[in-house]
Design a protein around this motif. Structure first.
Motif, PDB file in Angstrom:
ATOM      1  N   ARG A  95     -10.201   7.486   1.809  1.00  0.00           N
ATOM      2  CA  ARG A  95      -9.585   6.338   2.479  1.00  0.00           C
ATOM      3  C   ARG A  95     -10.630   5.293   2.865  1.00  0.00           C
ATOM      4  O   ARG A  95     -11.772   5.621   3.187  1.00  0.00           O
ATOM      5  N   VAL A  96     -10.200   4.050   2.847  1.00  0.00           N
ATOM      6  CA  VAL A  96     -11.080   2.919   3.136  1.00  0.00           C
ATOM      7  C   VAL A  96     -10.686   2.349   4.501  1.00  0.00           C
ATOM      8  O   VAL A  96      -9.524   2.010   4.718  1.00  0.00           O
ATOM      9  N   GLY A  97     -11.667   2.259   5.416  1.00  0.00           N
ATOM     10  CA  GLY A  97     -11.340   1.842   6.775  1.00  0.00           C
ATOM     11  C   GLY A  97     -12.119   0.656   7.298  1.00  0.00           C
ATOM     12  O   GLY A  97     -11.887   0.232   8.427  1.00  0.00           O
TER      13      GLY A  97
ATOM     14  N   ASP B 179      -4.789   4.877   1.044  1.00  0.00           N
ATOM     15  CA  ASP B 179      -4.535   5.174  -0.365  1.00  0.00           C
ATOM     16  C   ASP B 179      -5.767   4.928  -1.241  1.00  0.00           C
ATOM     17  O   ASP B 179      -5.663   4.908  -2.471  1.00  0.00           O
ATOM     18  N   CYS B 180      -6.940   4.723  -0.581  1.00  0.00           N
ATOM     19  CA  CYS B 180      -8.246   4.580  -1.256  1.00  0.00           C
ATOM     20  C   CYS B 180      -8.425   3.234  -1.947  1.00  0.00           C
ATOM     21  O   CYS B 180      -9.373   3.062  -2.726  1.00  0.00           O
ATOM     22  N   THR B 181      -7.540   2.293  -1.715  1.00  0.00           N
ATOM     23  CA  THR B 181      -7.662   0.983  -2.350  1.00  0.00           C
ATOM     24  C   THR B 181      -7.845  -0.116  -1.311  1.00  0.00           C
ATOM     25  O   THR B 181      -7.527   0.055  -0.130  1.00  0.00           O
ATOM     26  N   VAL B 182      -8.371  -1.238  -1.792  1.00  0.00           N
ATOM     27  CA  VAL B 182      -8.424  -2.474  -1.015  1.00  0.00           C
ATOM     28  C   VAL B 182      -7.639  -3.512  -1.794  1.00  0.00           C
ATOM     29  O   VAL B 182      -7.830  -3.655  -3.012  1.00  0.00           O
TER      30      VAL B 182
ATOM     31  N   HIS C  76       0.836  -1.203   0.000  1.00  0.00           N
ATOM     32  CA  HIS C  76       0.000   0.000   0.000  1.00  0.00           C
ATOM     33  C   HIS C  76       0.875   1.259   0.000  1.00  0.00           C
ATOM     34  O   HIS C  76       1.975   1.277   0.554  1.00  0.00           O
ATOM     35  N   ALA C  77       0.341   2.324  -0.590  1.00  0.00           N
ATOM     36  CA  ALA C  77       1.078   3.592  -0.680  1.00  0.00           C
ATOM     37  C   ALA C  77       0.828   4.497   0.512  1.00  0.00           C
ATOM     38  O   ALA C  77       1.442   5.562   0.616  1.00  0.00           O
ATOM     39  N   ALA C  78      -0.081   4.111   1.410  1.00  0.00           N
ATOM     40  CA  ALA C  78      -0.412   4.902   2.597  1.00  0.00           C
ATOM     41  C   ALA C  78      -0.755   3.928   3.727  1.00  0.00           C
ATOM     42  O   ALA C  78      -0.918   2.721   3.480  1.00  0.00           O
TER      43      ALA C  78
END
Length: 514
Positions: A135-137, A105-108, A82-84
Motif C-alpha cells: 500500500r502507498v501512503g 490498492d498499491c497504486t497512485v 481506487h479498489a481499496a
C-alpha cells in the motif's frame, strides 16, 4: 522565560489568533474516513476542498468547491476509482485542478477535477502509477518542477515519477530498512528528508539515490515521527520521548549531532502533523485526536523555536487540510487557514494577525509560490534545481482560469488525450468555463509553438566532442532558449488578457447586464 510571551523578543506574529467559522460556513454530513493511517485525510487549495471519506467496496474522496458550505448530500458525486481505501491525497502545486491519490490498492492515481467541481462520479484517472508492491501512503509533489511526484509505500520504497509521461524516473529501494513515516522536499527540490520506523532522520538526493546525511534516534520514542524541510535548509521533526511525551525538535543539516532546539509538550498519543508556512516561517502542529492546534515561529535567535499560542476547541480533530497562501483573505490579515475534520463535519479555522488598517499589509504577505513552475520535469531530471517562482498577493490573488492549466499541460502534455481536442480529456469529465473557441485556439497555438521535450542544452553540449568552443556553444544555446521562452511568454500573456476580457463579457451577458 515563558514561551507564551517571549520576554524581549519582538514579532509581528506574537498575537496571531485563531477563530472558527460560523456553523453556516461549514460542510456538514461529511463521512470522514476512519482509516488507521496517520495522514491529514484532507487537501485544500484556492479552488477545492478534498476529503477522504468512508466508502464501501473501495476507496473514495470528496471534492467540492472551496466556496461551498452546508450539508453534503449522500448522492454528491465523488472520486471513486481506487479498489481499496485511499490513504493520502495531495493537490498539485502547479495546477489547482490536478490531484493525486494514494491507496491501499498499491497504486497512485492522478485526477483532473473540472472547474466548478464534479457533476458525476469520477472513476477514470488521467494517469495511474503502478510501481509499489504494498500500500502507498505518502505523496509529495515537487515544489518547483512541473509534473514531478514522489510516492512512498509500505514496501519501504520511494518512487519519483514524471506524471506527464507516467514514467518511473527514480526508485530508492535500499535507503530505508523499515516503514517510512514521512517525506518532505527542500525548497528547491534538490533533496528530501525522511523519517523511518528505525527512528533515523535521513537527507537523500533522489536523483543520485544517495543518502547525504543520517541522524540516528531523532526521537527516542517508538511511535511515528514526522519531518519537514524549512526554507532555510533546517529540518523540523515531531516525535515522542522515551517517556512517551510528544516532542518538537529543530535540526541543522550541516551538523546533525545535536538538535538546535527541542521542546516537550504533553503525553497525548496522537501523532503531531506539522504544517509549515515558508512565507512567515511558522509551523502549525495539529495532532490527530487533539482538540488543539499549536503554532510556533522559527527564527535565527535562540531558542530558535518560539511558541506563539494555541487554538483550542471542544471537539477533537480527525485530520486537517492546510490552505496555501494563495487562498487566504489578505483583506482580513488572514495568514493561514485550516479545514478541521470532525467525525461528520469540515470546519474552517482562520489564523489572523490583528491590524487596524484596511490597507494591504506587505510585511505579512511576502511574495509567495505561484502556480507557474520554475522547471519542467525533463529539466529537473537533467540535473537543474530552482526555487519556486513567486507571485505578489497585493490586491488579493485571482486564480487563472482553466486555459492556464491547458497551457501548462502543453509543456509536456499530461496525457496523450490532451492533444488536438481542446486540451482536456473527455474521460476525466472536464468542463470548460471559457468560450470554447478561444481556449482551443490558445491550446493549439501553444502546441505548435512549444517544442517537444528535448535533451537539456547542458546535456546536449556534453555529448559533443570536447573542444575549446564548447562553452561558447553552450552559452549560445542557453541564450537562444531564453529568447524563445520570453517571446512565447509574451504571446501567452496577450492571449490570456484577451480571454479574460471575453470571459468578463460572457459573465455580464449571462447576468443580464448587457
Amino acid at each position: 522565560m515563558s514561551f507564551r510571551r517571549g520576554v524581549v523578543r519582538q514579532s509581528k506574529f506574537r498575537h496571531v489568533f485563531a477563530q472558527a467559522w460560523k456553523a453556516e460556513h461549514c460542510l456538514d454530513d461529511v463521512r470522514v474516513s476512519r482509516v488507521t493511517w496517520d495522514s491529514p485525510l484532507s487537501a485544500v487549495n484556492p479552488k477545492f476542498v478534498a476529503v477522504i471519506i468512508e466508502a464501501g467496496g473501495g476507496g473514495a474522496f470528496l471534492v467540492v468547491p472551496i466556496t461551498k458550505s452546508g450539508r453534503i448530500d449522500q448522492s454528491c458525486p465523488m472520486v471513486c476509482g481506487h479498489a481499496a481505501p485511499v490513504l493520502d491525497i495531495q493537490w498539485s502545486p502547479h495546477d489547482d485542478n490536478i490531484i493525486a491519490s494514494a491507496s491501499e490498492d498499491c497504486t497512485v492515481k492522478v485526477w483532473q477535477i473540472p472547474d466548478g467541481g464534479l457533476t458525476t462520479p469520477m472513476t477514470d484517472a488521467i494517469v495511474t502509477l503502478e510501481g509499489h508492491s504494498k500500500r502507498v501512503g505518502i505523496l509529495a509533489w515537487h515544489p518547483s518542477a512541473f509534473n514531478i511526484l514522489l510516492t512512498a509505500g509500505c514496501d519501504n520504497v520511494i518512487c519519483v515519477w514524471n506524471v506527464g509521461t507516467g514514467e518511473l524516473v527514480y526508485q530508492l529501494d535500499d535507503a530505508h530498512p523499515d516503514l517510512i513515516y514521512s517525506v518532505s522536499w527542500n525548497k528547491d527540490g534538490s533533496a528530501v528528508c525522511t523519517v523511518c520506523k528505525d527512528k533515523a532522520l535521513r537527507v537523500i538526493d533522489p536523483r543520485r539515490g544517495t543518502v547525504l546525511k543520517v541522524r540516528e534516534k531523532v526521537h527516542d520514542g517508538t511511535r511515528p515521527m514526522r519531518a519537514v524541510f524549512l526554507s532555510d535548509g533546517k529540518i523540523l521533526t515531531t516525535g515522542f520521548s522515551r517517556m512517551s511525551e510528544r516532542q518538537l525538535a529543530l535540526w541543522d543539516t550541516k551538523d546533525l549531532s545535536e538538535p538546535m532546539a527541542i521542546q516537550e509538550m504533553d503525553t497525548s498519543n496522537g501523532v503531531l502533523l506539522p504544517f509549515y508556512d515558508p512565507d512567515t516561517n511558522m509551523v502549525y502542529l495539529c495532532g490527530k485526536g487533539d482538540c488543539t492546534i499549536r503554532y510556533f515561529e522559527v527564527t535565527d535567535e535562540s531558542p530558535y523555536v518560539h511558541f506563539l499560542s494555541l487554538y483550542s476547541s471542544k471537539e477533537p480533530q480527525r485530520g486537517a487540510g492546510f490552505l496555501c497562501k494563495r487562498g487566504v483573505d489578505v483583506n482580513k490579515c488572514e495568514i493561514a487557514r485550516f479545514y478541521k475534520l470532525h467525525e461528520r463535519k469540515v470546519e474552517p479555522i482562520s489564523m489572523t494577525v490583528p491590524r487596524k488598517s484596511d490597507l494591504f499589509q506587505g510585511d505579512l504577505y511576502p511574495d509567495t509560490a505561484s502556480l507557474e513552475p520554475a522547471l519542467l520535469a525533463d529539466e529537473w531530471i537533467a540535473g537543474q534545481d530552482a526555487p519556486p517562482l513567486l507571485v505578489s498577493l497585493s490586491g488579493g490573488y485571482t486564480a487563472p482560469t482553466s486555459k492556464h492549466r491547458d497551457t501548462l499541460r502543453g509543456k509536456p502534455k499530461l496525457t496523450s488525450q490532451d492533444s488536438g481536442t481542446g486540451g482536456a480529456a473527455s474521460s476525466a469529465g472536464t468542463v470548460a468555463t471559457a468560450p470554447t473557441s478561444t481556449p482551443t485556439s490558445v491550446t493549439k497555438e501553444m502546441e505548435e509553438e512549444v517544442p517537444q521535450p528535448q535533451p537539456h542544452p547542458r546535456q546536449a553540449a556534453r555529448e559533443i566532442d570536447g573542444n575549446t568552443e564548447r562553452p561558447r556553444r553552450e552559452d549560445d544555446m542557453l541564450t537562444e532558449l531564453l529568447t524563445e521562452m520570453k517571446a512565447l511568454r509574451a504571446v501567452v500573456l496577450a492571449q490570456n488578457q484577451r480571454i479574460e476580457h471575453l470571459e468578463r463579457q460572457l459573465a455580464r451577458i449571462e447576468d443580464g447586464d448587457v
